[in-house]
Structures are given as C-alpha cells and as structure tokens.
Scaffold this motif. Structure first.
Motif: not given
Length: 239
Positions: A1-8, A10-11, A79
């Motif tokens: 599962m991606q962390t918030y930092e990894q998710q943003v 990527k964005e 976040e």
C-alpha cells in the motif's frame, strides 16, 4: 500500500510530464486570437499590468508585505500540511472570485484595477504555501523560487520547459538566480491571462467572467505550487 507521500509524488511526476507537452492545436489557435485581442487593448491597460507585475516582484523580493505568519505545528506530517494548503487555497480562491465579480461588474476601469489586486492575492497564497511546507520564505533564494513557481503557472510553450527545469532542479539552479528577468515574467503572465481576463471588461458580462477567471487562475497556481514543492521535497532524483 502506498504512503501518502508516494501517492502525491506519483501525481507530481504525472503533472511534470503533462507540463512538458506542447499546447494543443486549440490552445495555439486561441493564442493567435489572443494576440489580436492584445493589439486592441488600450495602452493604458497594458501599462497597468506591466507596472503591477514590476511592483509585485519588487515587493516579493525586498519586503515582508506578502508574509503573514502561518501556524505550522512541528508534528504535522506531509499530508496534514497539504490539507492545510488546500483549505487555504479554497479561502484565497473565494476571495479572488468575489473580488473578480465586483471589479468585473464595473467595466474596463474596475477591470483594470483587478490586476494588481489579483496579483497580491496570488503572492500571499504562495508565501503561505512556502511556510506550510516548512520553508523559510524570508530567505532570498526561497522568494526567488516562489517567483519561479508563479512564472511556471502562467508560462507559455516558449518558456515553460526551461522554467520547469529550474523549478524541479532548484538546488542546482538557485545559485544562478541573483535576479529575475521581470520583463520576461510580466510578458508571460500578461499573455497567458489576457484571453480570459479581457472578457471581464465587458459591462454586465464581466461579473460572471471575473469570478470564474480569478477562481480558475488560483486553481492553476495552487496546482503548480503544490506539485513543484512535491517534486522538490519528495523526489530524490531532483535533490
């Protein structure tokens, strides 16, 4: 599962790829129409925009006029900081929309007055964003970075690639920027917003356009600022 930092992050990388693409044929056609509109705009309106941007840059680099103390708690994670930025963007966007509607309803003279007011709203927002990301916005280099974010948000194909490079590689680029080419900045900014903002000068119709245009321009700046800082703070390839 991606962390918030990894998710943003990527964005942000997706946003960077989008920023590298050329404008569509529709946008280029709009640019052609926009150029013709520019030629019909009274010289006084051009002078107001140019002088407003010159003053904005001078104030950004030399004073604390745009710096309002923002509460940032040490325990806040990435976040939480971005949540605060999004809430602040909403407030600034509402302010810009109300201001745009008011000046748009007044025709050309109040429409011209909207330019310096909107610039002030944008720069206050950027300085707030910097503080919420934990940046010392009293530092000259950080103020210069904010101006580059501003330039990137409203740049054309002609300069977007080089400004994007500076933004995402700021640690390597910042020492080269003792000062900014404000004439380039004002030209880029003016050319980008005139097409939507000039509609604001139409009596009656201007109120609706003013509110919509100012809100859209704040969204554009918010997207650029957040993704710029994400790449700078989270992407190890840019450090």
């Amino acid at each position: 599962m991606q962390t918030y930092e990894q998710q943003v992050l990527k964005e942000a990388l997706k946003w960077k790829r989008k920023m590298k693409r050329k404008s569509s044929l529709v946008q280029k056609a709009s640019k052609s129409v926009q150029t013709k509109i520019n030629q019909k705009i009274p010289e006084q309106a051009h002078k107001v925009v140019t002088e407003s941007i010159r003053k904005m840059i001078e104030v950004s680099l030399t004073s604390s006029a745009y710096i309002y103390k923002v509460e940032v708690k040490p325990e806040w994670g990435f976040e939480k900081r971005e949540q605060e930025i999004k809430e602040r963007l909403q407030k600034y966007r509402n302010t810009a929309a109300v201001e745009g509607a008011g000046t748009g309803a007044g025709g050309i003279f109040l429409g011209m007055a909207d330019f310096p007011m909107l610039l002030s709203i944008k720069m206050k927002f950027l300085f707030d964003v910097g503080q919420l990301y934990g940046i010392n916005v009293n530092n000259y280099e950080e103020r210069m970075y904010l101006l580059h974010l501003f330039m990137l948000a409203f740049s054309s194909d002609h300069s977007r690639a080089r400004v994007l490079h500076r933004v995402v590689h700021w640690e390597q680029e910042k020492h080269k920027w003792a000062e900014i080419d404000w004439q380039e900045l004002q030209q880029e900014y003016r050319d980008t917003i005139d097409f939507v903002k000039m509609l604001q000068l139409i009596p009656g119709f201007g109120a609706v356009v003013g509110a919509w245009a100012n809100s859209r321009l704040l969204n554009q700046l918010g997207e650029t600022a957040m993704n710029g800082y994400r790449l700078r703070l989270l992407d190890e390839n840019n450090s």
